[in-house]
Design a protein around this motif. Structure first.
Motif, PDB file in Angstrom:
ATOM      1  N   THR A 125       0.814  -1.225   0.000  1.00  0.00           N
ATOM      2  CA  THR A 125       0.000   0.000   0.000  1.00  0.00           C
ATOM      3  C   THR A 125       0.842   1.267   0.000  1.00  0.00           C
ATOM      4  O   THR A 125       0.334   2.338  -0.325  1.00  0.00           O
ATOM      5  CB  THR A 125      -0.932   0.044   1.222  1.00  0.00           C
ATOM      6  N   ALA A 126       2.113   1.169   0.387  1.00  0.00           N
ATOM      7  CA  ALA A 126       2.978   2.344   0.488  1.00  0.00           C
ATOM      8  C   ALA A 126       4.276   2.108  -0.265  1.00  0.00           C
ATOM      9  O   ALA A 126       4.712   0.960  -0.442  1.00  0.00           O
ATOM     10  CB  ALA A 126       3.281   2.663   1.961  1.00  0.00           C
ATOM     11  N   VAL A 127       4.893   3.182  -0.706  1.00  0.00           N
ATOM     12  CA  VAL A 127       6.180   3.069  -1.402  1.00  0.00           C
ATOM     13  C   VAL A 127       7.207   2.373  -0.519  1.00  0.00           C
ATOM     14  O   VAL A 127       8.035   1.592  -1.006  1.00  0.00           O
ATOM     15  CB  VAL A 127       6.675   4.469  -1.834  1.00  0.00           C
ATOM     16  N   SER A 128       7.142   2.603   0.773  1.00  0.00           N
ATOM     17  CA  SER A 128       8.093   1.954   1.691  1.00  0.00           C
ATOM     18  C   SER A 128       7.991   0.433   1.646  1.00  0.00           C
ATOM     19  O   SER A 128       8.959  -0.275   1.965  1.00  0.00           O
ATOM     20  CB  SER A 128       7.873   2.454   3.127  1.00  0.00           C
ATOM     21  N   ASP A 129       6.835  -0.098   1.222  1.00  0.00           N
ATOM     22  CA  ASP A 129       6.658  -1.546   1.110  1.00  0.00           C
ATOM     23  C   ASP A 129       7.490  -2.149  -0.026  1.00  0.00           C
ATOM     24  O   ASP A 129       7.623  -3.372  -0.122  1.00  0.00           O
ATOM     25  CB  ASP A 129       5.189  -1.900   0.870  1.00  0.00           C
ATOM     26  N   LEU A 130       8.031  -1.293  -0.884  1.00  0.00           N
ATOM     27  CA  LEU A 130       8.838  -1.784  -1.999  1.00  0.00           C
ATOM     28  C   LEU A 130      10.259  -2.154  -1.591  1.00  0.00           C
ATOM     29  O   LEU A 130      11.022  -2.648  -2.428  1.00  0.00           O
ATOM     30  CB  LEU A 130       8.901  -0.737  -3.111  1.00  0.00           C
ATOM     31  N   GLU A 131      10.622  -1.935  -0.367  1.00  0.00           N
ATOM     32  CA  GLU A 131      11.976  -2.303   0.059  1.00  0.00           C
ATOM     33  C   GLU A 131      12.221  -3.788  -0.209  1.00  0.00           C
ATOM     34  O   GLU A 131      11.443  -4.655   0.210  1.00  0.00           O
ATOM     35  CB  GLU A 131      12.177  -2.012   1.542  1.00  0.00           C
ATOM     36  N   GLY A 132      13.268  -4.066  -0.982  1.00  0.00           N
ATOM     37  CA  GLY A 132      13.585  -5.435  -1.342  1.00  0.00           C
ATOM     38  C   GLY A 132      12.773  -5.982  -2.506  1.00  0.00           C
ATOM     39  O   GLY A 132      13.013  -7.108  -2.949  1.00  0.00           O
ATOM     40  N   ARG A 133      11.830  -5.207  -3.010  1.00  0.00           N
ATOM     41  CA  ARG A 133      11.009  -5.640  -4.143  1.00  0.00           C
ATOM     42  C   ARG A 133      11.521  -4.971  -5.418  1.00  0.00           C
ATOM     43  O   ARG A 133      12.376  -4.084  -5.391  1.00  0.00           O
ATOM     44  CB  ARG A 133       9.535  -5.271  -3.906  1.00  0.00           C
ATOM     45  N   SER A 134      10.977  -5.349  -6.557  1.00  0.00           N
ATOM     46  CA  SER A 134      11.505  -4.852  -7.827  1.00  0.00           C
ATOM     47  C   SER A 134      10.771  -3.599  -8.312  1.00  0.00           C
ATOM     48  O   SER A 134       9.552  -3.475  -8.186  1.00  0.00           O
ATOM     49  CB  SER A 134      11.447  -5.950  -8.894  1.00  0.00           C
ATOM     50  N   ALA A 145      11.711   9.240 -16.601  1.00  0.00           N
ATOM     51  CA  ALA A 145      11.202   8.425 -15.498  1.00  0.00           C
ATOM     52  C   ALA A 145      12.243   8.202 -14.409  1.00  0.00           C
ATOM     53  O   ALA A 145      11.881   7.959 -13.251  1.00  0.00           O
ATOM     54  CB  ALA A 145      10.709   7.078 -16.025  1.00  0.00           C
ATOM     55  N   ARG A 146      13.511   8.286 -14.760  1.00  0.00           N
ATOM     56  CA  ARG A 146      14.551   8.045 -13.753  1.00  0.00           C
ATOM     57  C   ARG A 146      14.465   9.042 -12.603  1.00  0.00           C
ATOM     58  O   ARG A 146      14.494   8.674 -11.424  1.00  0.00           O
ATOM     59  CB  ARG A 146      15.930   8.104 -14.402  1.00  0.00           C
ATOM     60  N   SER A 147      14.363  10.331 -12.952  1.00  0.00           N
ATOM     61  CA  SER A 147      14.284  11.341 -11.897  1.00  0.00           C
ATOM     62  C   SER A 147      12.955  11.262 -11.154  1.00  0.00           C
ATOM     63  O   SER A 147      12.894  11.458  -9.942  1.00  0.00           O
ATOM     64  CB  SER A 147      14.480  12.743 -12.483  1.00  0.00           C
ATOM     65  N   HIS A 148      11.880  10.961 -11.875  1.00  0.00           N
ATOM     66  CA  HIS A 148      10.578  10.879 -11.232  1.00  0.00           C
ATOM     67  C   HIS A 148      10.528   9.743 -10.214  1.00  0.00           C
ATOM     68  O   HIS A 148      10.031   9.919  -9.098  1.00  0.00           O
ATOM     69  CB  HIS A 148       9.494  10.669 -12.291  1.00  0.00           C
ATOM     70  N   ILE A 149      11.039   8.580 -10.590  1.00  0.00           N
ATOM     71  CA  ILE A 149      11.020   7.452  -9.658  1.00  0.00           C
ATOM     72  C   ILE A 149      11.977   7.700  -8.496  1.00  0.00           C
ATOM     73  O   ILE A 149      11.695   7.321  -7.355  1.00  0.00           O
ATOM     74  CB  ILE A 149      11.346   6.135 -10.393  1.00  0.00           C
ATOM     75  N   SER A 150      13.099   8.356  -8.769  1.00  0.00           N
ATOM     76  CA  SER A 150      14.019   8.714  -7.675  1.00  0.00           C
ATOM     77  C   SER A 150      13.293   9.555  -6.635  1.00  0.00           C
ATOM     78  O   SER A 150      13.449   9.345  -5.421  1.00  0.00           O
ATOM     79  CB  SER A 150      15.222   9.492  -8.221  1.00  0.00           C
ATOM     80  N   ALA A 151      12.488  10.515  -7.094  1.00  0.00           N
ATOM     81  CA  ALA A 151      11.747  11.379  -6.176  1.00  0.00           C
ATOM     82  C   ALA A 151      10.670  10.596  -5.425  1.00  0.00           C
ATOM     83  O   ALA A 151      10.470  10.795  -4.218  1.00  0.00           O
ATOM     84  CB  ALA A 151      11.118  12.537  -6.939  1.00  0.00           C
ATOM     85  N   ILE A 152       9.968   9.704  -6.124  1.00  0.00           N
ATOM     86  CA  ILE A 152       8.921   8.913  -5.481  1.00  0.00           C
ATOM     87  C   ILE A 152       9.516   8.002  -4.408  1.00  0.00           C
ATOM     88  O   ILE A 152       8.983   7.887  -3.298  1.00  0.00           O
ATOM     89  CB  ILE A 152       8.150   8.089  -6.530  1.00  0.00           C
ATOM     90  N   LEU A 153      10.634   7.361  -4.728  1.00  0.00           N
ATOM     91  CA  LEU A 153      11.300   6.515  -3.738  1.00  0.00           C
ATOM     92  C   LEU A 153      11.726   7.336  -2.523  1.00  0.00           C
ATOM     93  O   LEU A 153      11.556   6.915  -1.371  1.00  0.00           O
ATOM     94  CB  LEU A 153      12.512   5.820  -4.359  1.00  0.00           C
ATOM     95  N   ALA A 154      12.270   8.534  -2.786  1.00  0.00           N
ATOM     96  CA  ALA A 154      12.709   9.398  -1.684  1.00  0.00           C
ATOM     97  C   ALA A 154      11.535   9.789  -0.790  1.00  0.00           C
ATOM     98  O   ALA A 154      11.666   9.860   0.443  1.00  0.00           O
ATOM     99  CB  ALA A 154      13.393  10.646  -2.239  1.00  0.00           C
ATOM    100  N   ALA A 155      10.384  10.037  -1.417  1.00  0.00           N
ATOM    101  CA  ALA A 155       9.193  10.399  -0.644  1.00  0.00           C
ATOM    102  C   ALA A 155       8.651   9.220   0.151  1.00  0.00           C
ATOM    103  O   ALA A 155       7.816   9.405   1.036  1.00  0.00           O
ATOM    104  CB  ALA A 155       8.110  10.937  -1.579  1.00  0.00           C
ATOM    105  N   GLY A 156       9.125   8.020  -0.166  1.00  0.00           N
ATOM    106  CA  GLY A 156       8.749   6.832   0.593  1.00  0.00           C
ATOM    107  C   GLY A 156       9.847   6.360   1.518  1.00  0.00           C
ATOM    108  O   GLY A 156       9.760   5.272   2.089  1.00  0.00           O
ATOM    109  N   GLY A 157      10.898   7.176   1.647  1.00  0.00           N
ATOM    110  CA  GLY A 157      11.995   6.831   2.542  1.00  0.00           C
ATOM    111  C   GLY A 157      12.970   5.828   1.977  1.00  0.00           C
ATOM    112  O   GLY A 157      13.737   5.208   2.719  1.00  0.00           O
ATOM    113  N   LEU A 158      12.980   5.657   0.640  1.00  0.00           N
ATOM    114  CA  LEU A 158      13.850   4.672   0.005  1.00  0.00           C
ATOM    115  C   LEU A 158      14.786   5.320  -0.998  1.00  0.00           C
ATOM    116  O   LEU A 158      14.573   6.462  -1.421  1.00  0.00           O
ATOM    117  CB  LEU A 158      13.009   3.604  -0.716  1.00  0.00           C
ATOM    118  N   THR A 159      15.806   4.579  -1.399  1.00  0.00           N
ATOM    119  CA  THR A 159      16.664   4.951  -2.524  1.00  0.00           C
ATOM    120  C   THR A 159      16.703   3.766  -3.485  1.00  0.00           C
ATOM    121  O   THR A 159      16.167   2.687  -3.195  1.00  0.00           O
ATOM    122  CB  THR A 159      18.092   5.280  -2.066  1.00  0.00           C
ATOM    123  N   TRP A 160      17.364   3.960  -4.622  1.00  0.00           N
ATOM    124  CA  TRP A 160      17.493   2.857  -5.579  1.00  0.00           C
ATOM    125  C   TRP A 160      18.224   1.662  -4.972  1.00  0.00           C
ATOM    126  O   TRP A 160      17.998   0.516  -5.376  1.00  0.00           O
ATOM    127  CB  TRP A 160      18.225   3.326  -6.828  1.00  0.00           C
TER     128      TRP A 160
END
Length: 322
Positions: A125-134, A145-160
């Motif tokens: 349900t949250a971007v943070s749930d993607l930790e360890g997922r693809s 899309a690279r910069s956009h996804i970088s920002a979305i991950l950052a807003a979920g507390g994650l990095t690439w």
């Protein structure tokens, strides 16, 4: 590219010389069919033809770099894009190796929320749930899309580094790969027809939530200074939005080339704002079109003189850059 450009110019000259009565054709360069920009351009072009103001056609390209190149090299007259990407294209920075100095702004169109979405059956349900997922990566044909996804991950507390990266070339393929199970998530703008298609195919999708606060705002603006957050409510056209949620957002802009005449620019702007009700009925997100906020200044890119003259004639002063 030079050969194509010369052929296109030669053909245009030949056709124009042989029949002055033939209406001038303007083209919109867009990403592939199914993308939001392609849909928006198709609606605007259709309304321009229906109202009799212009003969406008839509020409899909592989991604944002190609569609910007088409406008810069006089192979297309108009396009739609993230203002951040236009700025970097003009400057030849970021994903662009060569500057595109012929790009000009026409109008701010609407806020453009983007997100990562997943199959509802995934339980995420949250971007943070993607930790360890693809997460889709690479984006050789759609590098924005690279910069956009970088920002979305950052807003979920994650990095690439916190996710598994699976290369995809562009938007439509990325969503297809998520639907087939090759990757756990997909990237798309809110309201994209492709998201609705995948939703129907997999039994439901949902966008992942992000944390919208001052800390995450600072993080996404480190990626691109014009990013901001908007709150989005569920609606039938917003497939994948299950509850009120924040999205990483930018200003979507209409742009043109320096080669395009003032008359063509003014004619398209008149269609946008004088036929707004019909355009919004065909594609509701374009209901956000607002003449009062359409003439907004941005750093590093200038407005086409035809656009500046149009807004001045309508009594609209330019809004300073934030």
């Amino acid at each position: 590219m030079k050969i194509l450009r010369n052929l296109a110019i030669a053909c245009a000259v030949t056709v124009g010389a042989s029949s002055a009565a033939v209406a001038q054709v303007s083209s919109f360069s867009t990403p592939p069919q199914g993308s939001v920009w392609n849909t928006m351009a198709s609606v605007i072009a259709g309304q321009a033809r229906e109202s009799g103001a212009m003969n406008v056609v839509v020409q899909p390209y592989g991604g944002n770099a190609q569609m910007m190149q088409a406008v810069n090299d006089q192979l297309a007259e108009f396009s739609l894009n993230d203002v951040n990407d236009v700025i970097t294209a003009v400057q030849g920075t970021g994903e662009y190796r060569m500057a595109m100095p012929n790009l000009r702004l026409v109008a701010r169109v609407n806020p453009f929320p983007v997100g990562l979405y997943v199959k509802e059956s995934s339980g995420m349900t949250a971007v943070s749930d993607l930790e360890g997922r693809s997460v889709p990566s690479g984006w050789d044909a759609f590098p924005i899309a690279r910069s956009h996804i970088s920002a979305i991950l950052a807003a979920g507390g994650l990095t690439w580094d916190d996710v598994k990266q699976v290369p995809v070339p562009e938007l439509i393929r990325g969503s297809d790969d998520m639907a087939s199970g090759r990757v756990d998530s997909a990237f798309f703008a809110l309201g994209g027809p492709k998201v609705a298609e995948v939703d129907a195919a997999v039994g439901g999708v949902r966008y992942l939530t992000v944390e919208a606060n001052e800390e995450t705002l600072a993080k996404i603006q480190e990626v691109r200074p014009a990013f901001y957050f908007t709150e989005v409510e569920p609606a039938p056209v917003r497939v994948g939005v299950k509850e009120p949620m924040a999205f990483v957002t930018w200003d979507n802009v209409l742009l043109t080339g320096a080669h395009v005449s003032d008359e063509q620019v003014a004619d398209l702007l008149a269609v946008l704002f004088d036929e707004k009700e019909a355009i919004a009925a065909a594609y509701p997100p374009l209901g956000a079109l607002d003449l009062e906020t359409a003439y907004k200044a941005y750093p590093g890119v200038e407005y086409h003189p035809g656009a500046a003259a149009f807004f001045e004639a309508r009594g609209i002063a330019q809004t300073p850059a934030q």
